[in-house]
Motif scaffolding. Sequence first.
Motif, mmCIF file in Angstrom:
data_model
loop_
_atom_site.group_PDB
_atom_site.id
_atom_site.type_symbol
_atom_site.label_atom_id
_atom_site.label_comp_id
_atom_site.label_asym_id
_atom_site.label_seq_id
_atom_site.Cartn_x
_atom_site.Cartn_y
_atom_site.Cartn_z
ATOM 1 N N PHE A 98 7.520 -2.565 8.617
ATOM 2 C CA PHE A 98 7.167 -1.199 8.225
ATOM 3 C C PHE A 98 5.670 -0.972 8.444
ATOM 4 C CE2 PHE A 98 5.682 1.674 4.719
ATOM 5 C CZ PHE A 98 6.178 2.841 5.263
ATOM 6 N N SER A 99 5.328 0.180 9.020
ATOM 7 C CA SER A 99 3.926 0.506 9.294
ATOM 8 C C SER A 99 3.298 1.117 8.040
ATOM 9 C CB SER A 99 3.869 1.493 10.470
ATOM 10 O OG SER A 99 2.533 1.833 10.735
ATOM 11 N N VAL A 100 2.406 0.349 7.406
ATOM 12 C CA VAL A 100 1.886 0.732 6.083
ATOM 13 C C VAL A 100 1.155 2.066 6.106
ATOM 14 C CG1 VAL A 100 0.310 0.011 4.229
ATOM 15 C CG2 VAL A 100 1.794 -1.670 5.306
ATOM 16 N N LYS A 101 0.540 2.414 7.246
ATOM 17 C CA LYS A 101 -0.237 3.657 7.248
ATOM 18 C C LYS A 101 0.631 4.897 7.009
ATOM 19 C CE LYS A 101 -0.975 5.433 11.986
ATOM 20 N NZ LYS A 101 -0.209 4.540 12.881
ATOM 21 N N ALA A 102 1.924 4.796 7.265
ATOM 22 C CA ALA A 102 2.800 5.941 7.004
ATOM 23 C C ALA A 102 2.889 6.248 5.511
ATOM 24 C CB ALA A 102 4.192 5.686 7.565
ATOM 25 N N GLY A 155 4.147 5.861 21.691
ATOM 26 C CA GLY A 155 4.315 7.238 21.259
ATOM 27 C C GLY A 155 4.788 7.320 19.836
ATOM 28 N N THR A 156 4.863 8.529 19.316
ATOM 29 C CA THR A 156 5.338 8.725 17.957
ATOM 30 C C THR A 156 6.300 9.911 17.945
ATOM 31 O OG1 THR A 156 4.626 8.973 15.648
ATOM 32 C CG2 THR A 156 3.394 10.229 17.288
ATOM 33 N N GLN A 157 7.121 9.976 16.900
ATOM 34 C CA GLN A 157 8.054 11.097 16.719
ATOM 35 C C GLN A 157 8.954 11.292 17.946
ATOM 36 O OE1 GLN A 157 9.261 12.465 14.389
ATOM 37 N NE2 GLN A 157 9.963 14.490 14.883
ATOM 38 N N GLY A 211 6.311 1.531 17.075
ATOM 39 C CA GLY A 211 7.093 2.361 16.148
ATOM 40 C C GLY A 211 7.583 3.572 16.917
ATOM 41 N N GLY A 212 7.401 4.741 16.350
ATOM 42 C CA GLY A 212 7.650 5.954 17.112
ATOM 43 C C GLY A 212 9.015 6.578 16.959
ATOM 44 N N LEU A 213 9.936 5.931 16.222
ATOM 45 C CA LEU A 213 11.245 6.550 16.017
ATOM 46 C C LEU A 213 11.064 7.807 15.166
ATOM 47 C CD1 LEU A 213 11.681 3.356 16.345
ATOM 48 C CD2 LEU A 213 13.967 3.814 15.557
ATOM 49 N N LEU A 222 10.062 -4.135 15.897
ATOM 50 C CA LEU A 222 9.779 -2.701 15.827
ATOM 51 C C LEU A 222 8.942 -2.487 14.580
ATOM 52 C CD1 LEU A 222 12.979 -0.614 16.710
ATOM 53 C CD2 LEU A 222 11.115 -1.358 18.204
ATOM 54 N N GLU A 223 7.981 -1.569 14.672
ATOM 55 C CA GLU A 223 7.117 -1.300 13.530
ATOM 56 C C GLU A 223 7.122 0.186 13.184
ATOM 57 O OE1 GLU A 223 3.434 -3.081 15.019
ATOM 58 O OE2 GLU A 223 3.202 -1.351 16.329
ATOM 59 N N PRO A 224 8.254 0.693 12.735
ATOM 60 C CA PRO A 224 8.355 2.122 12.443
ATOM 61 C C PRO A 224 7.713 2.457 11.103
ATOM 62 C CG PRO A 224 10.516 1.032 12.299
ATOM 63 C CD PRO A 224 9.484 -0.027 12.400
ATOM 64 N N GLY A 225 7.084 3.619 11.052
ATOM 65 C CA GLY A 225 6.572 4.130 9.783
ATOM 66 C C GLY A 225 7.386 5.345 9.375
ATOM 67 N N ARG A 226 7.264 6.385 10.184
ATOM 68 C CA ARG A 226 7.899 7.665 9.898
ATOM 69 C C ARG A 226 9.400 7.545 9.658
ATOM 70 N NH1 ARG A 226 5.409 12.164 11.655
ATOM 71 N NH2 ARG A 226 4.327 10.988 13.254
ATOM 72 N N PHE A 227 10.088 6.854 10.562
ATOM 73 C CA PHE A 227 11.548 6.812 10.462
ATOM 74 C C PHE A 227 12.002 6.249 9.118
ATOM 75 C CE2 PHE A 227 15.648 4.815 10.785
ATOM 76 C CZ PHE A 227 16.419 5.815 11.348
ATOM 77 N N ALA A 254 6.372 10.229 4.734
ATOM 78 C CA ALA A 254 5.487 9.552 5.695
ATOM 79 C C ALA A 254 4.356 10.493 6.074
ATOM 80 C CB ALA A 254 6.276 9.158 6.949
ATOM 81 N N TYR A 255 3.157 9.945 6.193
ATOM 82 C CA TYR A 255 1.976 10.724 6.564
ATOM 83 C C TYR A 255 1.808 11.934 5.638
ATOM 84 C CZ TYR A 255 2.620 7.651 10.484
ATOM 85 O OH TYR A 255 2.825 6.523 11.239
ATOM 86 N N GLY A 256 2.064 11.746 4.369
ATOM 87 C CA GLY A 256 1.878 12.786 3.359
ATOM 88 C C GLY A 256 0.566 12.582 2.632
HETATM 89 C C1 LIG Z 1 1.026 4.414 13.331
HETATM 90 C C2 LIG Z 1 1.534 3.178 13.943
HETATM 91 C C3 LIG Z 1 2.880 2.835 13.810
HETATM 92 C C4 LIG Z 1 3.908 3.714 13.146
HETATM 93 O O1 LIG Z 1 4.232 4.805 13.948
HETATM 94 P P1 LIG Z 1 5.476 5.775 13.559
HETATM 95 O O2 LIG Z 1 5.407 6.836 14.582
HETATM 96 O O3 LIG Z 1 5.209 6.255 12.180
HETATM 97 O O4 LIG Z 1 6.702 4.958 13.639
HETATM 98 C C5 LIG Z 1 3.278 1.622 14.331
HETATM 99 N N1 LIG Z 1 2.408 0.803 14.964
HETATM 100 C C6 LIG Z 1 1.107 1.109 15.129
HETATM 101 C C7 LIG Z 1 0.215 0.162 15.831
HETATM 102 C C8 LIG Z 1 0.624 2.310 14.633
HETATM 103 O O5 LIG Z 1 -0.653 2.625 14.807
#
Ligand SMILES: *Cc1c(COP(=O)(O)O)cnc(C)c1O
Length: 449
Positions: A76-80, A219-221, A257-259, A299-304, A403-405
């Motif tokens: 999980f991408s913590v920044k989300a 990419g994202t989203q 990430g990016g899903l 995979l390192e998804p945050g948003r999804f 996510a990203y709130g």
């Molecule tokens: C922001 C980020 C993610 C998460 O991206 P999502 O679009 O939220 O899935 C994953 N990896 C890296 C390196 C990022 O900077």
Amino acid sequence: MAGVTTTTPATQTDHVADLIARHFGVSAGQLQVGGVAISELVRQFGSPLYVYDLDVARRQYQLLRQTLPPRFDICFSVKANPNQALLRTFVGQGSGLEIASSGELHQALAAGCPAHKILFAGPGKTEQELELALAQQIGEIHVESRTEARRLARLAELKHTRARISLRVNPAAAVEGGGMRMGAKAVPFGIDEDQLDDLLDELLPIPALEIVGLHLFVGTQILDHEQLLKQYRAGLEIARHLQQRLGRPLQTIDLGGGLGVPYFAHETRLDLCQLQVGLRAWMEEIARGAEFSEVRFVLEPGRFLAAEMGLYVTQVTDVKTSRGKKFAIVDGGMHHHLAASGNLGQTIKRNYPVAVLNKLDCVTTETIDVVGPLCTPLDVLARGLELPPIEIGDWIGVFQSGAYGRSASPLGFLSRQAPVEVVVERGVARLSRKRGTDHDYLADQLLCD
Ligand SMILES: *Cc1c(COP(=O)(O)O)cnc(C)c1O
């Protein structure tokens, strides 16, 4: 996969109804989060608030887990969303964590994530951050530049240790799909593919650097499974080349990430079934050769994982009309939820799914702009939205806000109090992060004279 459909809701109201049907509930016209009524949440914790349903987060994690082949790990991408209760939920499900600062490293460790499941990405890591990552013996440090590789090599040598690194590479070829073109752009992240060989000439002889992985993030989203699959496949070419240069197999290939999740009525949900089918076929192809028999995909998804379980709730404090246009003014806004205001890098400002949470059984009769309390025209939560007749005291909720709130918002702007975070789990709500106070804005200032 049972219960997963990919129909596109026709309107914003349908979109909200779809999200409620998936994740929440309605009783007497009022939204329920994990069985707890919004009025109850606000009575206990005040307004504005973020509420996260951890059971929804868990379901979303399991949905992805079941979509991915066994050779895939999830970080999980913590920044989300760095909320501790959420991190603990994902870690408890078996997730690793992807971090991008020493602050996030501390949060990951506090959440009980085993160090070997932590990946550290992001440009401009400081020496202190790199030292901390080495000392904690985290899983991988994702190297984003030649300077960073050199810095890390020097620190690892000083500490008589080896740094486990993954090289973040920007593919040279653009991947087309879903009307988007990714890669082959100038970016401050990672190493351009055409500079990789030259960099490897320098890094391969350095014993303090153990190159274990390749990291790609393009990419994202992304809501189109074809586009994801195309990118994953394109990444394998780079992995093949890197392996040849290393003369040994890679341990990890991190596909980023990016899903995506649907924010707007016209958006179609990511088709997890099709993604699953595509990934299976891809894994079968890979299994036919010996080249990648050892590698783990990441995979390192945050948003999804986090978006759908979260809701931002505000209360209407004033209703007014200006030159024929109606405004509902609420007690929260862009300082709590920058993304919903359309100011987090969006080129087109579209409304997030927004609803009056205590009037879900009422028909929409009015066109309203929902605005926050900040003295700036940027502070808009929804523009020209069809809503039921609005009154002071109504609760307005922004869906898809997990996510990203809060963490992506300018909480200090206009010195307003930060929102509380509430989590609901198995029908019980609890405070997860307390509200800021007016004094927070004085506490860390040096008051001289
Ligand atoms: C922001 C980020 C993610 C998460 O991206 P999502 O679009 O939220 O899935 C994953 N990896 C890296 C390196 C990022 O900077």
